[in-house]
Write a protein that holds these residues in place. Structure first.
Motif, PDB file in Angstrom:
ATOM      1  N   UNK A 163      43.606  52.758  33.668  1.00 15.78           N
ATOM      2  CA  UNK A 163      44.026  52.868  35.096  1.00 15.78           C
ATOM      3  C   UNK A 163      42.719  52.565  35.961  1.00 15.78           C
ATOM      4  N   UNK A 164      41.705  52.237  35.464  1.00 16.20           N
ATOM      5  CA  UNK A 164      40.274  52.120  36.215  1.00 16.20           C
ATOM      6  C   UNK A 164      40.628  50.780  37.039  1.00 16.20           C
ATOM      7  N   UNK A 165      40.450  50.863  38.352  1.00 20.14           N
ATOM      8  CA  UNK A 165      40.551  49.447  39.208  1.00 20.14           C
ATOM      9  C   UNK A 165      39.392  48.641  39.008  1.00 20.14           C
ATOM     10  N   UNK A 166      39.771  47.398  38.816  1.00 20.41           N
ATOM     11  CA  UNK A 166      38.680  46.380  38.617  1.00 20.41           C
ATOM     12  C   UNK A 166      38.575  45.904  37.225  1.00 20.41           C
ATOM     13  N   UNK A 167      39.158  46.482  36.333  1.00 23.20           N
ATOM     14  CA  UNK A 167      39.099  46.324  34.943  1.00 23.20           C
ATOM     15  C   UNK A 167      40.266  45.246  34.333  1.00 23.20           C
ATOM     16  N   UNK A 168      39.929  44.122  33.645  1.00 28.88           N
ATOM     17  CA  UNK A 168      40.988  43.425  33.117  1.00 28.88           C
ATOM     18  C   UNK A 168      40.513  42.913  31.659  1.00 28.88           C
ATOM     19  N   UNK A 169      41.372  42.570  30.974  1.00 28.18           N
ATOM     20  CA  UNK A 169      41.076  42.155  29.711  1.00 28.18           C
ATOM     21  C   UNK A 169      42.072  40.837  29.252  1.00 28.18           C
ATOM     22  N   UNK A 170      41.552  39.870  28.782  1.00 28.12           N
ATOM     23  CA  UNK A 170      42.564  38.641  28.418  1.00 28.12           C
ATOM     24  C   UNK A 170      41.933  38.456  26.880  1.00 28.12           C
ATOM     25  N   UNK A 171      43.106  38.387  25.924  1.00 28.09           N
ATOM     26  CA  UNK A 171      42.967  38.283  24.589  1.00 28.09           C
ATOM     27  C   UNK A 171      43.626  37.153  23.917  1.00 28.09           C
ATOM     28  N   UNK A 172      43.151  36.691  22.611  1.00 32.04           N
ATOM     29  CA  UNK A 172      44.009  35.944  21.998  1.00 32.04           C
ATOM     30  C   UNK A 172      43.788  36.580  20.405  1.00 32.04           C
ATOM     31  N   UNK A 173      45.162  36.941  19.973  1.00 35.20           N
ATOM     32  CA  UNK A 173      45.218  37.784  18.980  1.00 35.20           C
ATOM     33  C   UNK A 173      46.051  37.173  17.644  1.00 35.20           C
ATOM     34  N   UNK A 174      46.271  35.922  17.788  1.00 33.99           N
ATOM     35  CA  UNK A 174      46.878  35.147  16.763  1.00 33.99           C
ATOM     36  C   UNK A 174      45.688  34.613  15.591  1.00 33.99           C
ATOM     37  N   UNK A 175      45.840  35.075  14.593  1.00 37.08           N
ATOM     38  CA  UNK A 175      44.891  34.597  13.332  1.00 37.08           C
ATOM     39  C   UNK A 175      43.461  35.295  13.636  1.00 37.08           C
ATOM     40  N   UNK A 176      43.295  36.023  14.559  1.00 38.29           N
ATOM     41  CA  UNK A 176      41.841  36.572  14.893  1.00 38.29           C
ATOM     42  C   UNK A 176      42.186  37.485  16.300  1.00 38.29           C
ATOM     43  N   UNK A 177      40.777  37.928  16.477  1.00 36.23           N
ATOM     44  CA  UNK A 177      40.855  38.810  17.891  1.00 36.23           C
ATOM     45  C   UNK A 177      39.619  38.289  18.700  1.00 36.23           C
ATOM     46  N   UNK A 178      40.094  37.479  19.837  1.00 36.14           N
ATOM     47  CA  UNK A 178      39.060  37.027  20.650  1.00 36.14           C
ATOM     48  C   UNK A 178      39.382  37.822  21.900  1.00 36.14           C
TER      49      UNK A 178
END
Length: 161
Positions: A68-83
């Motif tokens: 819930x912290x404001x200002x935090x964001x995450x983008x990911x790619x989880x097919x075959x790996x974790x980026x």
């Protein structure tokens, strides 16, 4: 001539069936596929609604819900790996060096064997803006463009008048 034409047709048909039945897909490893695809990847820009900082991320990454912290964001790619590309807003005492305006560091992720990170911290007003990218070490060549985006990150767009 009449006997040659059916022979050529049968030969072509047989060859096509043979290739189709023996095709195993892309034989390259995922790190090789990533390395070959990343030069053509498009990047999108996220602008945080609360703090106004921006982050460029590969368009094939998914935005994830974070705490819930404001200002935090995450983008990911989880097919075959974790980026994972993560941006956070931290308080001004986040880093102990009171004179630093910007830091970049990298290394191995302690909790995940075979993973590395690169982190870029930028101080602006009363906060630190932190962009961190986590990736498998064997994908290092494939993620060079993302690593470059982190190293050269400018969280605040310059305003044009």
């Amino acid at each position: 001539m009449r006997k040659i034409l059916p022979f050529i047709f049968i030969l072509l048909f047989g060859s096509t069936v043979f290739v189709a039945l023996n095709y195993d897909g892309d034989a390259r490893t995922f790190p090789e596929q990533l390395r070959d695809a990343m030069p053509f990847a498009e990047f999108d820009t996220y602008i945080d609604p609360q703090y106004g900082y921006s982050v460029k991320y590969p368009s094939f990454f998914d935005k994830e819900e974070v705490d819930e912290k404001k200002g935090n964001v995450r983008f990911s790619y989880r097919d075959n790996t974790n980026l994972v590309l993560e941006a956070e807003v931290k308080p001004k005492d986040f880093l102990h060096d009171k004179n630093a305006l910007e830091t970049i560091d990298s290394g191995s992720v302690e909790r995940l064997d075979g993973y590395e990170f690169i982190r870029h911290c930028v101080r602006h007003e009363d906060h630190w803006y932190v962009l961190t990218f986590y990736f498998p070490a064997n994908c290092k060549q494939g993620v060079e463009r993302i690593v470059y985006q982190v190293k050269t990150w400018k969280p605040f767009l310059k305003k044009r008048f």
